[in-house]
Design a protein around this motif. Sequence first.
Motif, short mmCIF file in Angstrom:
data_model
loop_
_atom_site.label_atom_id
_atom_site.label_comp_id
_atom_site.label_asym_id
_atom_site.label_seq_id
_atom_site.Cartn_x
_atom_site.Cartn_y
_atom_site.Cartn_z
N PRO A 180 0.80 -1.28 0.01
CA PRO A 180 -0.12 -0.17 0.00
C PRO A 180 0.68 1.22 0.01
O PRO A 180 2.05 1.51 0.44
CB PRO A 180 -0.79 -0.15 1.40
CG PRO A 180 -1.01 -1.72 1.53
CD PRO A 180 0.39 -2.05 0.95
N THR A 181 0.21 2.40 -0.48
CA THR A 181 0.88 3.69 -0.45
C THR A 181 -0.07 4.56 0.61
O THR A 181 -1.25 4.59 0.55
CB THR A 181 0.72 4.44 -1.90
OG1 THR A 181 1.47 3.66 -2.67
CG2 THR A 181 1.01 5.87 -1.71
N VAL A 182 0.76 4.90 1.61
CA VAL A 182 -0.01 5.85 2.49
C VAL A 182 0.50 7.31 2.25
O VAL A 182 1.64 7.83 2.10
CB VAL A 182 0.48 5.61 3.96
CG1 VAL A 182 -0.11 6.54 4.83
CG2 VAL A 182 0.62 4.13 4.17
N VAL A 183 -0.68 8.12 2.17
CA VAL A 183 -0.58 9.36 1.92
C VAL A 183 -0.64 10.28 3.10
O VAL A 183 -1.83 10.53 3.54
CB VAL A 183 -1.74 9.97 0.76
CG1 VAL A 183 -1.27 11.50 0.47
CG2 VAL A 183 -1.88 9.00 -0.26
N THR A 184 0.47 10.71 3.74
CA THR A 184 0.60 11.30 4.91
C THR A 184 0.04 13.00 4.97
O THR A 184 -0.32 13.54 3.77
CB THR A 184 1.73 11.51 5.59
OG1 THR A 184 2.87 12.35 4.56
CG2 THR A 184 2.33 9.95 5.74
N ALA A 185 -0.27 13.63 5.98
CA ALA A 185 -0.52 14.84 6.09
C ALA A 185 0.08 15.98 5.40
O ALA A 185 1.70 15.79 5.30
CB ALA A 185 -0.84 15.30 7.38
N ARG A 186 -0.11 16.72 4.50
CA ARG A 186 0.59 17.64 3.63
C ARG A 186 1.51 17.29 2.55
O ARG A 186 2.12 18.05 2.04
CB ARG A 186 1.49 18.65 4.67
CG ARG A 186 0.56 19.34 6.01
CD ARG A 186 1.77 20.17 6.53
NE ARG A 186 2.75 19.43 7.35
CZ ARG A 186 2.61 18.62 8.40
NH1 ARG A 186 1.35 18.47 8.80
NH2 ARG A 186 3.50 17.95 8.82
N ALA A 187 1.24 15.81 2.35
CA ALA A 187 2.09 15.37 1.12
C ALA A 187 1.47 15.80 -0.20
O ALA A 187 0.16 15.91 -0.10
CB ALA A 187 2.14 13.95 1.12
N ARG A 188 2.22 15.96 -1.04
CA ARG A 188 1.53 16.23 -2.49
C ARG A 188 2.09 15.24 -3.42
O ARG A 188 3.51 15.23 -3.78
CB ARG A 188 1.71 17.56 -2.72
CG ARG A 188 0.95 18.53 -1.77
CD ARG A 188 1.42 20.00 -2.46
NE ARG A 188 1.30 20.29 -3.99
CZ ARG A 188 2.50 20.60 -4.62
NH1 ARG A 188 3.51 20.78 -3.98
NH2 ARG A 188 2.49 20.79 -5.55
N HIS A 189 1.46 14.03 -3.73
CA HIS A 189 2.13 13.07 -4.50
C HIS A 189 1.47 12.64 -5.89
O HIS A 189 0.18 12.77 -5.63
CB HIS A 189 2.34 11.62 -3.73
CG HIS A 189 3.04 10.82 -4.62
ND1 HIS A 189 4.48 10.82 -4.93
CD2 HIS A 189 2.55 9.41 -4.86
CE1 HIS A 189 4.78 9.69 -5.37
NE2 HIS A 189 3.72 8.87 -5.50
N GLU A 190 2.00 12.46 -7.09
CA GLU A 190 1.29 12.11 -8.31
C GLU A 190 2.03 10.83 -8.76
O GLU A 190 3.05 10.60 -8.59
CB GLU A 190 1.59 12.97 -9.35
CG GLU A 190 1.16 12.55 -10.48
CD GLU A 190 1.15 13.83 -11.91
OE1 GLU A 190 0.72 13.61 -12.96
OE2 GLU A 190 2.02 14.86 -11.44
N ALA A 191 1.21 9.77 -8.76
CA ALA A 191 1.65 8.54 -9.05
C ALA A 191 1.03 8.03 -10.38
O ALA A 191 -0.36 8.21 -10.75
CB ALA A 191 1.24 7.22 -8.04
N VAL A 192 1.65 7.66 -11.42
CA VAL A 192 1.22 7.06 -12.86
C VAL A 192 1.65 5.84 -13.17
O VAL A 192 3.07 5.31 -13.01
CB VAL A 192 1.94 8.23 -13.92
CG1 VAL A 192 1.44 7.55 -15.16
CG2 VAL A 192 1.34 9.29 -13.56
N LEU A 193 0.97 5.02 -13.60
CA LEU A 193 1.10 3.48 -14.04
C LEU A 193 0.73 3.62 -15.60
O LEU A 193 -0.29 3.82 -16.01
CB LEU A 193 0.30 2.46 -13.43
CG LEU A 193 0.49 1.13 -14.10
CD1 LEU A 193 1.66 0.62 -13.99
CD2 LEU A 193 -0.47 0.15 -13.48
N ARG A 194 1.84 3.59 -16.56
CA ARG A 194 1.71 3.48 -17.99
C ARG A 194 2.06 2.16 -18.42
O ARG A 194 3.32 1.84 -18.39
CB ARG A 194 2.57 4.71 -18.60
CG ARG A 194 2.18 4.84 -19.79
CD ARG A 194 2.98 6.06 -20.49
NE ARG A 194 4.23 6.02 -20.41
CZ ARG A 194 5.13 6.97 -19.93
NH1 ARG A 194 4.80 8.31 -19.79
NH2 ARG A 194 6.63 6.83 -19.80
#
Length: 234
Positions: free
Chosen positions: A107-121
């Motif tokens: 799993p990916t955990v998105v913590t407070a204030r994080a800004r993440h972009e994930a791409v599967l191509r």
Amino acid sequence: MKAHARLVARCEGGRTVLRELRSMAPLTLLPKRGTGATAIVHLVNSATTPLGGDELKLTVRIGPGASLRISGVAATIALPGLHGEGSSSLVDVEVDEGGSLEYLPEPTVVTARARHEAVLRASLAAGAFLHTREVLVLGRSGERPGSLVTTQHVTRGEVPVLRQTLVIGDSTLDSSLAHLAGRRVLATDLVVGGPELPAASGDWWSRTPLAAGGTLTTSLAPDAVTALKPLAAC
């Protein structure tokens, strides 16, 4: 931090051989020995990432008839940057005719204030197989999540199979019944090239056949264990 890991699998003598295996911290690829027709590689985060400002890329190439399973070892923790920078990750996949890839990260955990972009191509030949799973955990215990944009773009024989983008991090939208209904964990499971399965659904999960072939199963739950149960049954 910028990191690019690369893995190339080929079928030779009825076995899958890893012709190229290049790690770059924090993306560490650890092959399992003596796995036979299907090669198994563990993906390890050898540092705390992604951190704001990080740019991570994993390239996977599967030759004709080769079979590869990539599994995660520990959860990915998306963390904020010192000055509010965003982070990004790209998984770029090509699977040739008769090739098979299982990409099953933790799993990916998105913590407070994080800004993440994930791409599967993923670009698949007409006779290729792909099984991939994504589990998103919105914040650590008692924590509101930061923001995440996750995109899956999959083609098979140059025909679009799935083009999907999900935006997480707006508390009003996340609590809406039309979005995440206030659930903390979202799990999606995509299978392309496997047996045809009919549409099905249950409490907070559904399986949808895709027009170009394959199935997409989605599950919402308060925790990862509960979210994964219907996916395991599929």
